[in-house]
Motif scaffolding. Structure first.
Motif, PDB file in Angstrom:
ATOM      1  N   UNK A 241       0.845  -1.206   0.000  1.00  0.00           N
ATOM      2  CA  UNK A 241       0.000   0.000   0.000  1.00  0.00           C
ATOM      3  C   UNK A 241       0.870   1.241   0.000  1.00  0.00           C
ATOM      4  N   UNK A 242       0.656   2.096  -1.005  1.00  0.00           N
ATOM      5  CA  UNK A 242       1.366   3.372  -1.112  1.00  0.00           C
ATOM      6  C   UNK A 242       0.310   4.472  -1.115  1.00  0.00           C
ATOM      7  N   UNK A 243       0.236   5.229  -0.024  1.00  0.00           N
ATOM      8  CA  UNK A 243      -0.747   6.308   0.096  1.00  0.00           C
ATOM      9  C   UNK A 243      -0.168   7.581  -0.505  1.00  0.00           C
ATOM     10  N   UNK A 244      -0.918   8.207  -1.412  1.00  0.00           N
ATOM     11  CA  UNK A 244      -0.456   9.420  -2.080  1.00  0.00           C
ATOM     12  C   UNK A 244      -1.560  10.472  -2.030  1.00  0.00           C
ATOM     13  N   UNK A 245      -1.150  11.728  -1.995  1.00  0.00           N
ATOM     14  CA  UNK A 245      -2.073  12.870  -2.057  1.00  0.00           C
ATOM     15  C   UNK A 245      -1.877  13.615  -3.363  1.00  0.00           C
ATOM     16  N   UNK A 246      -2.970  14.170  -3.869  1.00  0.00           N
ATOM     17  CA  UNK A 246      -2.867  14.949  -5.098  1.00  0.00           C
ATOM     18  C   UNK A 246      -2.226  16.295  -4.792  1.00  0.00           C
ATOM     19  N   UNK A 247      -1.390  16.762  -5.714  1.00  0.00           N
ATOM     20  CA  UNK A 247      -0.718  18.053  -5.552  1.00  0.00           C
ATOM     21  C   UNK A 247      -1.757  19.173  -5.685  1.00  0.00           C
ATOM     22  N   UNK A 248      -2.088  19.813  -4.568  1.00  0.00           N
ATOM     23  CA  UNK A 248      -3.130  20.845  -4.567  1.00  0.00           C
ATOM     24  C   UNK A 248      -2.741  22.034  -5.432  1.00  0.00           C
ATOM     25  N   UNK A 249      -1.437  22.366  -5.480  1.00  0.00           N
ATOM     26  CA  UNK A 249      -1.005  23.502  -6.302  1.00  0.00           C
ATOM     27  C   UNK A 249      -1.335  23.256  -7.772  1.00  0.00           C
ATOM     28  N   UNK A 250      -1.139  22.020  -8.225  1.00  0.00           N
ATOM     29  CA  UNK A 250      -1.465  21.708  -9.613  1.00  0.00           C
ATOM     30  C   UNK A 250      -2.963  21.813  -9.855  1.00  0.00           C
ATOM     31  N   UNK A 251      -3.771  21.364  -8.874  1.00  0.00           N
ATOM     32  CA  UNK A 251      -5.222  21.464  -9.028  1.00  0.00           C
ATOM     33  C   UNK A 251      -5.702  22.897  -9.079  1.00  0.00           C
ATOM     34  N   UNK A 252      -5.085  23.747  -8.265  1.00  0.00           N
ATOM     35  CA  UNK A 252      -5.460  25.168  -8.284  1.00  0.00           C
ATOM     36  C   UNK A 252      -5.130  25.791  -9.631  1.00  0.00           C
ATOM     37  N   UNK A 253      -3.958  25.486 -10.174  1.00  0.00           N
ATOM     38  CA  UNK A 253      -3.520  26.086 -11.438  1.00  0.00           C
ATOM     39  C   UNK A 253      -4.326  25.585 -12.631  1.00  0.00           C
ATOM     40  N   UNK A 254      -4.702  24.308 -12.622  1.00  0.00           N
ATOM     41  CA  UNK A 254      -5.346  23.726 -13.799  1.00  0.00           C
ATOM     42  C   UNK A 254      -6.871  23.796 -13.753  1.00  0.00           C
TER      43      UNK A 254
END
Length: 376
Positions: A241-254
């Protein structure tokens, strides 16, 4: 004339074939009957079973090591990701022990190792729940004088990940992969965890994790998983199991920033006075139409990075709300132009003032209502 073990039908068939031969050779008749007898024996005898595990009194303990090389192509559309890793297994097979003056193993490389594996017992693993088939390549095989066996291989798998992306582009995923014994149950084979690299060093994990994600935790464990519904056997399984979070900065920009800009521009277009130009040349109507098409095009461009799920996400609410409000703005502008063309400037001005004043408020209220309604 018959041979012992042949039935009358086979004998009659042999006699008929022999009679049709020109010379009626006795050798031919006997040869044909012997061939038919061998064929019947091959059909009747069962196939030889595969090589049994080395421990007849319990499960063979296999120590597993894994070195993760690469994690990429986290595809939100298909719900899969690609993982490449080196995989090592160690176990003891006393049947392979041999005498040696030096304490060093016999080593087979590449294709010779794969050929040697056909003659010994080794655990066969399967990646459960993956898309397509994984590919593996054996690097080397080593057998020590005391019967210890080591194998190193490299594989690429395409597992499916788990996670709830209700608030995408904010959220996390569990990149999970299950390696289970393909044929032998936990009474024959059991796994013991060795080394997992990288694991505790999240910076090292981040270097092999590609895309707009960053790791928060890496762990693995061994469990016993039941087989098919009609089977009472359980199989040893390694859960990574590898837990990862989405890069919020990328979500804000895109996602967030473009939609906020589109909303502000659409509100700004409402302040253009429609009475100073002809209806068919109005930049207010043309600009709003362009913004609607731009929003739809943006969603198509980001289609690969937007999750395809059976529920609404935050990004879906943002896009749909923006398109709805742009459509309301366009319809209001067309209504105002229609009233002006019909010679009704007063109703047109009142509607125009209301749209200017409450457009931004309506946009925010619609978001506040839609988010808990569709995501909560």
């Amino acid at each position: 004339m018959t041979l012992s073990g042949m039935d009358p039908v086979e004998t009659e068939f042999a006699d008929r074939v022999a009679i049709r031969c020109a010379d009626g050779s006795l050798i031919f008749r006997y040869g044909l009957m012997i061939g038919l007898l061998l064929l019947s024996l091959l059909v009747a005898c069962p196939a030889k079973a595969d090589i049994t595990p080395p421990n007849p009194d319990g499960p063979t303990i296999v120590t597993v090591d894994m070195w993760i090389d690469d994690i990429n192509d986290i595809n939100l559309s298909s719900g899969t990701f690609d993982l490449t890793a080196q995989f090592g297994m160690r176990w003891n097979d006393p049947r392979l022990a041999y005498d040696s003056e030096v304490d060093r193993p016999r080593i087979w490389m590449s294709s010779r190792a794969e050929q040697q594996l056909k003659s010994i017992w080794y655990p066969v693993l399967d990646v459960s729940g993956e898309k397509g088939l994984s590919s593996a390549r054996v690097y080397w095989l080593a057998i020590w004088p005391n019967g210890d066996v080591e194998i190193r291989e490299k594989f690429t798998a395409h597992p499916r990940f788990d996670g709830e992306l209700h608030y995408f582009p904010f959220g996390s995923l569990d990149l999970s992969m299950a390696l289970s014994s393909a044929a032998m149950d936990n009474k024959q084979v059991w796994f013991e965890l060795g080394e997992l690299t990288p694991k505790d060093d999240l910076q090292a994990v981040d270097r092999i994790l590609h895309g707009n994600w960053y790791p928060t935790e890496v762990n693995w464990s061994v469990s016993a998983q039941p087989g098919f519904a009609h089977s009472k056997r359980s199989f040893a399984q390694i859960d990574l199991n590898i837990l990862v979070n989405y890069d919020a900065h990328d979500g804000v920009q895109k996602v967030l920033l473009p939609l906020i800009v589109i909303a502000l521009v659409s509100w700004g277009l409402l302040w253009i006075d429609l009475t100073f130009q002809a209806a068919y040349t109005s930049p207010r109507i043309g600009g709003t139409t362009t913004l609607i098409l731009t929003t739809i095009a943006l969603k198509f461009v980001l289609n690969r990075e937007l999750p395809v799920v059976h529920y609404f996400t935050l990004s879906d609410v943002l896009f749909n709300t923006t398109i709805i409000m742009l459509s309301v703005s366009l319809l209001a502008s067309c209504l105002i132009v229609g009233l002006l063309v019909d010679g009704k400037p007063e109703p047109a001005k009142r509607i125009n003032i209301l749209v200017r004043r409450y457009y931004a408020v309506a946009y925010v209220l619609l978001l506040l209502v839609s988010i808990p309604l569709f995501i909560g």
